[in-house]
Scaffold this active site. Structure first.
Site, PDB file in Angstrom:
ATOM      1  N   CYS A  50       0.945  -1.180  -0.137  1.00 42.78           N
ATOM      2  CA  CYS A  50      -0.013   0.118  -0.036  1.00 42.78           C
ATOM      3  C   CYS A  50       0.871   1.208  -0.084  1.00 42.78           C
ATOM      4  O   CYS A  50       1.565   1.412   1.050  1.00 42.78           O
ATOM      5  CB  CYS A  50      -0.915  -0.063   1.225  1.00 42.78           C
ATOM      6  SG  CYS A  50      -2.032   1.589   1.554  1.00 42.78           S
ATOM      7  N   GLY A  51       0.573   1.991  -0.723  1.00 41.47           N
ATOM      8  CA  GLY A  51       1.329   3.300  -1.143  1.00 41.47           C
ATOM      9  C   GLY A  51       0.665   4.535  -0.692  1.00 41.47           C
ATOM     10  O   GLY A  51       1.304   5.409   0.031  1.00 41.47           O
TER      11      GLY A  51
END
Length: 281
Positions: A115-116
């Site tokens: 997850c960025g």
């Protein structure tokens, strides 16, 4: 340079029988990206194409808009337990006159490979404004061209074939010809790498292109496409509700569940060229 893959012994259990055998794993190592020696973010990634990753990250975070905005990038000395450089710290120098990112859009210092966007300092900064809006892009793409893209992407994923553990992102032209394909343990890293390559090649904004994703289409990946001017995003799995909303807002054609000869077109269906003989319901 860190390894892309590594070998580990495993116990293979199959129909009640067991045997010891080696297994090939996708490597995952941290990459710290610095701006002028100041730490900006750390992401867990598959080593390789790190300069592309940094360029793509900075592009999609609205820090830069052109490859000329970067004066240079170099690895810093980051020794591992054996004293050798791990090549896990990359310092990027912005060109003179390019302002550093505002604190409101900086990520928290650590993000995972899965997850960025979860590391955002403020949710208000999530919807970044693209300087390459794709809504006016005249792209037209045939449905049969899109149908071929998952196989073309998979064929180009050489490391996935040996590990089964990497996400893939590919840029294709309107005829389905590959422009760039990258793999990574993080889906957002794979997209940053492929967009970073395009930026370094001087191809941004990516008019007339299709971004093909090996998994789902999340909000963040659609946002990255918008920041690079990509008019069409296709994925083999589902989009999120927010991804569909953003695609509609940015004028992006969003295709999901692209499997076999079928697909769901969530937004921008006017860009799709269908077979005139295809039945409609």
């Amino acid at each position: 340079m860190g390894r892309i893959t590594t070998r580990r012994p495993v116990l293979r259990v199959d129909a009640g029988s067991t045997r010891n055998r080696p297994d090939t794993l996708a490597a995952e190592e941290p990459l710290e990206i610095r701006l002028s020696s100041k730490p900006l973010t750390v992401t867990m990634r598959t080593p390789g194409h790190d300069v592309e990753l940094a360029h793509g990250f900075l592009l999609t975070e609205s820090v830069i808009g052109d490859h000329a905005d970067v004066a240079g990038a170099r690895y810093c000395d980051s020794p591992g337990p054996d004293g050798r450089n791990t090549y896990n710290v990359l310092d990027v120098q912005l060109a003179p006159g390019v302002p550093p990112p505002d604190n409101s859009v900086e990520r928290n210092f650590y993000t995972t490979s899965s997850c960025g966007v979860c590391g955002k300092a403020a949710l208000d900064a999530v919807r970044l404004r693209s300087v390459h809006p794709p809504e006016q892009d005249p792209l037209r793409v045939r449905a049969e061209t899109l149908v071929d893209l998952p196989d073309r992407l998979r064929t180009a994923q050489r490391v996935f074939s040996s590990t089964g553990g990497l996400h893939g992102a590919g840029l294709f032209d309107s005829a389905g010809e590959p422009l760039a394909v990258r793999e990574d343990v993080g889906r957002h890293n794979a997209v940053d790498k492929v967009l970073g390559k395009a930026l370094l090649d001087g191809s941004v904004p990516l008019r007339g292109s299709v971004l093909m994703l090996s998994g789902r289409a999340s909000f963040e990946l659609v946002q990255k496409a918008a920041m690079a001017g990509v008019p069409c995003v296709a994925a083999v799995s589902a989009p999120s509700s927010l991804a569909v909303e953003l695609a509609e807002e940015q004028g992006i054609t969003l295709v999901g569940f692209l499997r076999g000869s079928s697909m769901n077109v969530y937004t921008g269906a006017e860009r799709l060229v269908l077979d005139e003989n295809a039945p409609t319901a």
